[in-house]
Design a protein around this motif. Structure first.
Motif, PDB file in Angstrom:
ATOM      1  N   ALA A 259       0.788  -1.291   0.010  1.00 27.26           N
ATOM      2  CA  ALA A 259       0.185   0.051  -0.072  1.00 27.26           C
ATOM      3  C   ALA A 259       0.943   1.291  -0.178  1.00 27.26           C
ATOM      4  CB  ALA A 259      -0.971  -0.296   1.104  1.00 27.26           C
ATOM      5  N   LYS A 260       1.805   1.123   0.936  1.00 25.65           N
ATOM      6  CA  LYS A 260       2.863   2.329   0.778  1.00 25.65           C
ATOM      7  C   LYS A 260       3.616   2.564  -0.587  1.00 25.65           C
ATOM      8  CE  LYS A 260       5.670   5.068   3.577  1.00 25.65           C
ATOM      9  NZ  LYS A 260       5.006   6.257   4.595  1.00 25.65           N
ATOM     10  N   PHE A 261       3.927   1.306  -1.283  1.00 24.33           N
ATOM     11  CA  PHE A 261       4.372   1.718  -2.645  1.00 24.33           C
ATOM     12  C   PHE A 261       3.357   2.355  -3.456  1.00 24.33           C
ATOM     13  CE2 PHE A 261       5.527   0.202  -7.063  1.00 24.33           C
ATOM     14  CZ  PHE A 261       6.675   0.491  -7.161  1.00 24.33           C
ATOM     15  N   HIS A 262       2.221   1.782  -3.412  1.00 26.79           N
ATOM     16  CA  HIS A 262       1.103   2.195  -4.230  1.00 26.79           C
ATOM     17  C   HIS A 262       0.965   3.741  -4.175  1.00 26.79           C
ATOM     18  CE1 HIS A 262      -3.081   0.938  -6.204  1.00 26.79           C
ATOM     19  NE2 HIS A 262      -3.096   2.166  -6.054  1.00 26.79           N
ATOM     20  N   SER A 263       0.822   4.177  -3.064  1.00 25.71           N
ATOM     21  CA  SER A 263       0.390   5.448  -2.637  1.00 25.71           C
ATOM     22  C   SER A 263       1.566   6.522  -3.020  1.00 25.71           C
ATOM     23  CB  SER A 263      -0.088   5.790  -1.477  1.00 25.71           C
ATOM     24  OG  SER A 263       1.009   5.236  -0.322  1.00 25.71           O
ATOM     25  N   LYS A 264       2.713   5.947  -2.815  1.00 27.00           N
ATOM     26  CA  LYS A 264       4.046   6.885  -3.085  1.00 27.00           C
ATOM     27  C   LYS A 264       4.111   6.807  -4.510  1.00 27.00           C
ATOM     28  CE  LYS A 264       8.023   8.769  -2.475  1.00 27.00           C
ATOM     29  NZ  LYS A 264       9.434   7.933  -2.271  1.00 27.00           N
ATOM     30  N   ARG A 265       3.777   6.075  -5.532  1.00 28.58           N
ATOM     31  CA  ARG A 265       3.977   6.120  -6.880  1.00 28.58           C
ATOM     32  C   ARG A 265       2.890   7.065  -7.426  1.00 28.58           C
ATOM     33  NH1 ARG A 265       6.462   2.345 -10.594  1.00 28.58           N
ATOM     34  NH2 ARG A 265       8.540   2.420  -9.740  1.00 28.58           N
ATOM     35  N   GLY A 266       1.776   7.052  -6.631  1.00 27.93           N
ATOM     36  CA  GLY A 266       0.485   7.841  -7.045  1.00 27.93           C
ATOM     37  C   GLY A 266      -0.357   7.226  -8.042  1.00 27.93           C
ATOM     38  N   TYR A 267      -0.286   5.800  -7.956  1.00 27.28           N
ATOM     39  CA  TYR A 267      -1.258   4.958  -8.633  1.00 27.28           C
ATOM     40  C   TYR A 267      -2.813   5.251  -8.021  1.00 27.28           C
ATOM     41  CZ  TYR A 267       2.826   2.268 -10.241  1.00 27.28           C
ATOM     42  OH  TYR A 267       3.593   1.625 -10.778  1.00 27.28           O
TER      43      TYR A 267
END
Length: 310
Positions: A259-267
């Motif tokens: 979830a952290k990666f998803h939100s950091k990327r801006g998906y």
């Protein structure tokens, strides 16, 4: 070290199916793949998690930024050039972000598969099953955000008598579809289509299915006009295979990192809650939401959502 073997039972659980409902075509691919994998545990798991955290911290990519249009055009142009240089070998159209010999997120664990092309092969098993079970009932299929035609080729080969459309927002993707029609005689038609600002002059065929795979993720939550387009044009059914932020249990480290990666990327985030609100408003019916519990090292790009306009 802990070793496990991929079984038909695990496959069915991942798909939200039963062993008996797995189709012959998907099982044929499944039987040909290497099924053993090692679970990453102990100190190796700790090191892997540290690497994931460092990657999240250092990641500078911003999904939906204006320069991403040019990046996607160049990316699919790279596939197109390799396709032409290889004398139209279809393997040249596998997206570059599908890499071999990589750690995989699978059924709540990090794993190292013996199958070097695990992500590609496993998704191929899944999409074969999904297409057979769901797509066969419709006369026209719209692959929106078709990219390198990775799924479009599969659809054309599985359904030679259906009308297949490959839409994308960059010209190099449309050019790939044109080459496939000319060089491989695929029953496809390409066209430009921007999900953020769709052309409402486009009409969908009757008894049609709209499909997206890893496309809604790229529009940075700007999905309202696309939903408006679908509600107005009323395809019979809409099928997504997309990263879905809301399926993660963020009280668990394994899911929290994704979830952290998803939100950091801006998906894209908020799409599934928006569909649920539309269902409450009586505008759509959600037929299926199934997380496959499978993905690349950093997040899972494969949650199946199926809905239809009311």
């Amino acid at each position: 070290m802990t070793y496990k073997t991929l079984t038909k039972k695990i496959l069915a659980d991942s798909f939200g199916s039963t062993e008996e409902a797995l189709t012959p075509a998907c099982l044929e691919i499944f039987e040909s793949m290497k099924k053993r994998y090692r679970v990453v545990d102990g100190i190796d798991r700790e090191k892997l998690i540290v690497n994931v955290l460092k990657r999240i911290e250092d990641d500078k990519q911003v999904i939906g930024a204006p320069e991403r249009t040019d990046k996607w055009d160049k990316g699919w142009k790279e596939n197109l050039d390799e396709f032409r240089e290889s004398e139209y070998d279809l393997s040249a159209l596998i997206p570059k972000f599908i890499r071999k010999n990589q750690p995989i997120r699978f059924m709540g664990e990090y794993i190292l598969p013996e199958e070097e092309h695990f992500e590609h092969v496993y998704f191929n098993v899944y999409r074969t099953w999904l297409f057979e079970k769901t797509f066969s009932h419709y006369d026209s299929i719209y692959d929106i955000g078709c990219g390198s035609s990775y799924n479009l080729i599969k659809l054309c080969n599985m359904f030679p008598d259906k009308k297949i459309y490959g839409f994308d927002f960059v010209q190099s993707s449309v050019d790939i579809v044109s080459d496939l029609v000319e060089k491989h005689s695929l029953n496809a038609q390409g066209g430009l289509f921007n999900m953020i600002d769709p052309d409402f002059n486009i009409e969908l065929d009757s008894n049609s299915l709209v499909f997206t795979s890893g496309a809604i993720e790229q529009i940075a939550s700007k999905f309202e006009k696309f939903l408006e387009f679908l509600l107005e044009k009323k395809p019979q059914i809409v099928v997504h295979v997309e990263p879905t932020y809301e399926v993660y249990d963020q009280d668990i480290l394994f899911d929290y990192l994704a979830a952290k990666f998803h939100s950091k990327r801006g998906y894209t985030m908020g799409y599934l809650p928006r569909l649920k609100q539309l269902e409450l408003d009586g505008k759509i019916e959600i037929l299926n939401v199934k997380r496959l519990n499978f993905g690349s090292l950093f997040f899972e790009g494969f949650t199946n959502i199926i809905w239809k306009p009311v």
